[in-house]
Design a protein around this motif. Structure first.
Motif, mmCIF file in Angstrom:
data_model
loop_
_atom_site.group_PDB
_atom_site.id
_atom_site.type_symbol
_atom_site.label_atom_id
_atom_site.label_comp_id
_atom_site.label_asym_id
_atom_site.label_seq_id
_atom_site.Cartn_x
_atom_site.Cartn_y
_atom_site.Cartn_z
ATOM 1 N N MET A 60 -24.165 -40.327 -11.061
ATOM 2 C CA MET A 60 -25.098 -39.314 -10.572
ATOM 3 C C MET A 60 -26.480 -39.947 -10.342
ATOM 4 O O MET A 60 -26.920 -40.811 -11.097
ATOM 5 C CB MET A 60 -25.204 -38.174 -11.579
ATOM 6 N N GLU A 61 -27.150 -39.481 -9.294
ATOM 7 C CA GLU A 61 -28.492 -39.973 -8.990
ATOM 8 C C GLU A 61 -29.468 -39.597 -10.109
ATOM 9 O O GLU A 61 -29.242 -38.654 -10.870
ATOM 10 C CB GLU A 61 -28.967 -39.380 -7.661
ATOM 11 N N ARG A 62 -30.567 -40.316 -10.168
ATOM 12 C CA ARG A 62 -31.512 -40.098 -11.258
ATOM 13 C C ARG A 62 -32.254 -38.762 -11.110
ATOM 14 O O ARG A 62 -32.552 -38.092 -12.105
ATOM 15 C CB ARG A 62 -32.523 -41.253 -11.278
ATOM 16 N N VAL A 118 -32.339 -34.912 -9.764
ATOM 17 C CA VAL A 118 -31.419 -33.838 -9.379
ATOM 18 C C VAL A 118 -32.231 -32.569 -9.132
ATOM 19 O O VAL A 118 -33.035 -32.158 -9.974
ATOM 20 C CB VAL A 118 -30.367 -33.593 -10.475
ATOM 21 N N ARG A 173 -32.766 -39.113 -16.515
ATOM 22 C CA ARG A 173 -32.474 -38.070 -15.536
ATOM 23 C C ARG A 173 -33.670 -37.138 -15.454
ATOM 24 O O ARG A 173 -34.231 -36.735 -16.474
ATOM 25 C CB ARG A 173 -31.216 -37.299 -15.963
ATOM 26 N N VAL A 197 -36.871 -42.347 -2.182
ATOM 27 C CA VAL A 197 -36.229 -41.788 -3.374
ATOM 28 C C VAL A 197 -35.345 -40.603 -2.999
ATOM 29 O O VAL A 197 -34.202 -40.491 -3.462
ATOM 30 C CB VAL A 197 -37.284 -41.360 -4.410
ATOM 31 N N SER A 227 -32.189 -41.999 -1.328
ATOM 32 C CA SER A 227 -31.297 -42.939 -2.007
ATOM 33 C C SER A 227 -30.993 -42.611 -3.466
ATOM 34 O O SER A 227 -29.993 -43.090 -4.010
ATOM 35 C CB SER A 227 -31.897 -44.353 -1.943
ATOM 36 N N ASP A 228 -31.839 -41.811 -4.127
ATOM 37 C CA ASP A 228 -31.645 -41.619 -5.568
ATOM 38 C C ASP A 228 -31.833 -40.161 -5.984
ATOM 39 O O ASP A 228 -32.334 -39.885 -7.068
ATOM 40 C CB ASP A 228 -32.624 -42.522 -6.337
ATOM 41 N N ALA A 229 -31.468 -39.232 -5.096
ATOM 42 C CA ALA A 229 -31.623 -37.817 -5.404
ATOM 43 C C ALA A 229 -30.370 -37.047 -4.989
ATOM 44 O O ALA A 229 -29.722 -37.385 -3.999
ATOM 45 C CB ALA A 229 -32.846 -37.246 -4.684
ATOM 46 N N ALA A 230 -30.042 -36.019 -5.778
ATOM 47 C CA ALA A 230 -28.915 -35.135 -5.465
ATOM 48 C C ALA A 230 -29.440 -33.701 -5.395
ATOM 49 O O ALA A 230 -30.307 -33.310 -6.185
ATOM 50 C CB ALA A 230 -27.830 -35.248 -6.534
#
Length: 316
Positions: free
Chosen positions: A1-3, A5, A132, A207, A210-213
């Motif tokens: 999971m991305e960092r 959320v 997270r 971000v 590339s690193d978010a859901a």
């Protein structure tokens, strides 16, 4: 999971409940987790029965869990003062009052709230030292404007830099010669400030890509479903994919032996909501990661633990 959320959706669908439950789920798995509320309603304090501020604080009774609440109006006020200080250093004393008046007017225009909040938003992403970070966002429209800012503001600032450089070049060439003009532009504090802001927005854009859901919360009604469909489409315009959907506040079914008026109402309601859930599963490409029933009281304590267990969202 991305960092990072994000949980979004229209007002009143239960974003705070779902985002708090997911943050708790992450903390229970040993991840150092920060939940950040950017919703003016700030229900996070109510969920955990603890008052939070703009500074991250441990959530009492929950190991590895921290929370903070960003006050949008305070961010607008701080953004206003910081902008005034920065520009006042660059203009003559005679211009200061006019600059202040123009900045006051600018901060009352549409978009000022989002721009100020986004600055704090970037600070959290850059400085938060957690495994997270979970964002409980404002209702859908505000969230979409917030998430669209990196792409919009990068281009806008780039044009400002170009115009400022051209202005300095023309003015200084006339006054002191071509070589000094180039040096003046390189040292110009306004250009340096604009470049710094452009770098901040580039960081935020990277971000988010590339690193978010992103998860959207809805209720089992047509208005909420349509709003969610629009949100999915809008996020796609910014190349941001929705990782999953949460349907919240489903009506529980009565027992089979119950046949009173209330039981008949509940069965009809459950049938309608079942059709809505089936519609969601058929019409949305995004997976349904949770279908959460309405609780008889506020979701906190052990009830929050129950909701956390119902979320089929990866933690690690």
């Amino acid at each position: 999971m991305e960092r990072f959320v994000f949980f979004g959706g229209k007002g009143g669908v239960g974003k705070t409940t779902v985002s708090s439950a997911y943050a708790l789920k992450c903390a229970r798995e040993g991840l150092s987790t920060l939940i950040v509320s950017t919703d003016p309603a700030h229900s996070t304090s109510d969920v955990f029965d603890q008052q939070f501020t703009d500074d991250p604080a441990p959530v009492e009774g929950h190991e590895n869990l921290y929370a903070m609440e960003i006050d949008p109006q305070e961010e607008v006020d701080e953004h206003l003062m910081e902008t005034k200080r920065a520009l006042s250093d660059q203009v003559s004393p005679a211009m200061v009052n006019e600059i202040d008046r123009q900045i006051e007017l600018a901060h009352r225009t549409p978009g000022a709230h989002e721009a100020a909040l986004f600055d704090r938003f970037i600070d959290v992403m850059r400085e938060a030292d957690y495994d997270r970070v979970v964002f409980d966002t404002s209702p859908t429209g505000g969230t979409l404007r917030l998430l669209s800012l990196p792409g919009l503001l990068e281009g806008w600032i780039e044009r400002l830099i170009e115009k400022r450089a051209t202005s300095i070049d023309l003015y200084e060439k006339a006054a002191i010669g071509e070589r000094s003009a180039r040096r003046k532009a390189e040292q110009d504090p306004i250009i340096q400030r604009l470049k710094t802001r452009k770098e901040r927005f580039e960081f935020a854009g990277d971000v988010l890509q590339s690193d978010a859901a992103f998860f959207l919360v809805m209720n089992p009604d047509q208005l909420s479903i349509r709003e969610t469909a629009r949100a999915v489409a809008s996020l796609a315009e910014y190349d941001l994919d929705v990782a999953g959907l949460v349907v919240n506040r489903l009506t529980p079914s009565p027992d089979d032996d119950e046949n009173g008026r209330g039981a008949r109402f509940l069965r009809d309601r459950v049938a309608t909501e079942t059709e809505r859930v089936e519609t969601i599963e058929e019409e949305f490409d995004e997976p349904l990661v949770a279908a959460i029933e309405t609780r008889v009281r506020e979701v906190k304590g052990s009830l929050l633990e129950d909701v956390a267990a119902e979320l089929d969202i990866d933690v690690t």
